[in-house]
Design a protein around this motif. Structure first.
Motif, PDB file in Angstrom:
ATOM      1  N   VAL A 263      59.836  60.041  36.827  1.00 13.90           N
ATOM      2  CA  VAL A 263      60.819  59.433  35.918  1.00 13.90           C
ATOM      3  C   VAL A 263      61.763  58.577  36.762  1.00 13.90           C
ATOM      4  CG1 VAL A 263      60.720  61.306  34.214  1.00 13.90           C
ATOM      5  CG2 VAL A 263      62.371  61.444  36.080  1.00 13.90           C
TER       6      VAL A 263
ATOM      7  N   LYS B   4      62.149  53.198  31.201  1.00 17.69           N
ATOM      8  CA  LYS B   4      60.907  53.973  31.033  1.00 17.69           C
ATOM      9  C   LYS B   4      59.699  53.086  31.282  1.00 17.69           C
ATOM     10  CE  LYS B   4      62.326  57.625  27.972  1.00 17.69           C
ATOM     11  NZ  LYS B   4      62.384  58.065  26.603  1.00 17.69           N
TER      12      LYS B   4
ATOM     13  N   THR C  22      56.514  53.170  30.713  1.00 15.70           N
ATOM     14  CA  THR C  22      55.431  53.744  29.910  1.00 15.70           C
ATOM     15  C   THR C  22      54.975  52.630  28.965  1.00 15.70           C
ATOM     16  OG1 THR C  22      57.007  54.403  28.210  1.00 15.70           O
ATOM     17  CG2 THR C  22      56.512  56.051  29.902  1.00 15.70           C
TER      18      THR C  22
ATOM     19  N   GLY D  85      57.765  52.093  26.520  1.00 15.11           N
ATOM     20  CA  GLY D  85      58.889  51.501  27.239  1.00 15.11           C
ATOM     21  C   GLY D  85      58.639  50.016  27.476  1.00 15.11           C
TER      22      GLY D  85
END
Ligand code: FAD
Ligand code: NAD
Length: 400
Positions: free
Chosen positions: A110, A126, A128, A131
């Motif tokens: 993270v 984020k 991801t 994200g």
């Protein structure tokens, strides 16, 4: 004897390759293999700067797990791991529990904030698929909003990247490449757009080859990127950032890329950790736990030559997965000779948007289109390792 339960947490590079290799190395009667992941898909974390800037569709960076694993051999559970109960040998999920005999922790990382306030409230942090989608949509919304307001606000078109590590540099490379297209689409004068990369250290890409760093900075500056070096961000606020020297830069878009730490679940589960990462034994097991392997960004290993941790990379996560699968298969089959993990660092290549990149492969320095070619070959190789020629054909990048 009952078949052992192997539970693998996370379907990133480390988890999905471990699951895939184990499903080939073990038969149905040897073990139950369960893979747990938040989403029904694996994503190419190393590609996420591209959908975040909107230079490739997010869809291209994700791969349904059912397309790359034989789900007759691997039981897939879509859920979020919340805690590892090491005494009871079970994993607590948001929607249930799983007992294990062997566990593989491969939950990635993270954002590291180093205690800077306001990051989670006001910055995009984020890395991801969702994200990345959010960043792309937000950037486009900023462009659309700018011309729709009577009173023009510069902060709508000011984009801040926090951290000039590889993530920050790769993202601003894509963004700066896309800005001319965004300006044309939204009728925004190019000179109105400001892009800042703000770095705490005395150089961008600290520790990387200075000649390549200079090449990258010159190229990005020629596309309008402004570097603020030696300039730590002290706080992220609603309308921008405050620097350690007290200056403020107003912006409605701060993309956070100042490094990573291990996920919260590791410390919450009582593992001894450094910045959320577990310093693993040479066979990749957690100290004091013969049944728990930790790989990828969750694992910390020391480069003895410089007495510092290896950086968390996909390159190492993939290599760890191969060793982890081998060691697990050995244990399940009753063996005891486990392999020691030693990373084989082949090089580092970073994209700068379009056909530009920088890199070191072996002892060779690469710039421009040859580096970009190599970067796409590396990206394609990871697809091949995960899903073979089928996935490469479906999602592969054209290196030329
Ligand atoms: P990840 O690949 O991050 O996968 C973790 C998985 O676990 C994800 O699928 C996630 O959804 C899942 N998960 C997380 N928490 C939970 C939970 N609680 N329960 C269930 N599932 C969960 N490295 C390189 O070597 N080369 C590169 O070019 C490169 N480029 C990068 C570019 C970007 C933009 C970024 C952000 C990183 C890049 N890296 C690169 C670093 C690299 O992506 C990571 O080191 C690598 O992804 C780590 O692999 P992993 O398997 O540990 O975790
Ligand atoms: P990083 O740790 O490599 O870089 C983060 C940068 O942010 C550092 O230069 C640091 O000095 C700076 N920083 C920290 N706090 C700051 C602050 N308050 N204000 C301003 N700057 C600050 O992290 P990353 O770029 O997120 O990369 C994470 C990992 O992923 C690394 O291991 C990296 O090697 C890997 N990665 C590799 C590639 C590639 O090989 N192409 C691409 C992306 C990421």
């Amino acid at each position: 004897m009952n078949k052992p339960n192997i539970v693998i947490l996370g379907a990133g590079y480390g988890g999905i390759i471990t699951a895939s290799r184990l499903s080939k190395q073990l038969g149905h009667n040897d073990a139950n293999i369960t893979l747990v992941n938040k989403h029904s898909y694996h994503y190419q974390t190393t590609w996420l700067h591209e959908p975040a800037a909107g230079t490739i569709p997010a869809e291209k960076a994700r791969v349904p797990i059912k397309d790359v694993l034989d789900l007759n051999k691997v039981n897939f559970v879509q859920d979020t791991a919340v805690e590892i109960d090491r005494d009871a040998k079970k994993v607590v999920l948001e929607n249930g529990e799983l007992e294990y005999d062997y566990l593989v922790v491969a939950l990635g990382s993270v954002a590291e904030t180093f205690g800077v306030p306001g990051v989670f409230e006001h910055a995009f942090s984020k890395w991801t698929v969702n994200g990345a989608r959010q960043v792309k949509e937000h950037i486009e919304y900023m462009f659309a909003t700018y011309n729709n307001l009577e009173e023009k606000k510069d902060e709508l078109l000011t984009f801040i990247v926090a951290g000039a590590g590889f993530t920050g540099i790769e993202f601003v490379g894509e963004l700066s490449k896309r800005v001319p297209e965004l300006c044309a689409t939204y009728d925004v004068p190019r000179e109105k757009v400001k892009m800042y990369v703000i770095e705490a250290a005395p150089t961008a890409l600290p520790g990387f080859d200075p000649e390549l760093v200079e090449y990258a900075m010159n190229l990005l500056e020629s596309r309008g990127v402004e570097f603020k070096i030696n300039c730590p961000i002290k706080e992220v606020v609603k309308d921008g950032v405050i620097l350690a020297n007290g200056d403020e830069i107003k912006s409605n878009t701060v993309v956070w890329a100042t490094g990573v730490r291990g996920p919260e679940i590791i410390e919450k589960s009582g593992f001894e950790a450094m910045r959320g990462r577990i310093k693993v034994e040479s066979d990749l097991r957690a100290p004091g736990h013969e049944e728990i392997f930790v790989i990828g960004d969750c694992a910390l290993i020391i480069n003895e030559e410089i007495n510092r941790p290896y950086p968390p990379t996909a390159q190492i996560a993939i290599q760890m997965a191969e060793t982890c699968a081998h060691n697990l298969a050995t244990l399940v089959k009753g063996g005891s000779e486990l392999k020691n993990f030693k990373p084989e660092i082949k090089g580092t290549v970073a994209s700068l948007g379009g056909k530009e990149a920088i890199g070191v492969v072996g002892t060779r320095k690469l710039f421009g289109s040859s580096a970009s070619f190599m970067k796409k070959v590396i990206d394609n190789r990871s697809l091949f390792l995960i899903g073979g020629p089928g996935l490469l054909l479906k999602k592969g990048k054209n290196p030329l």
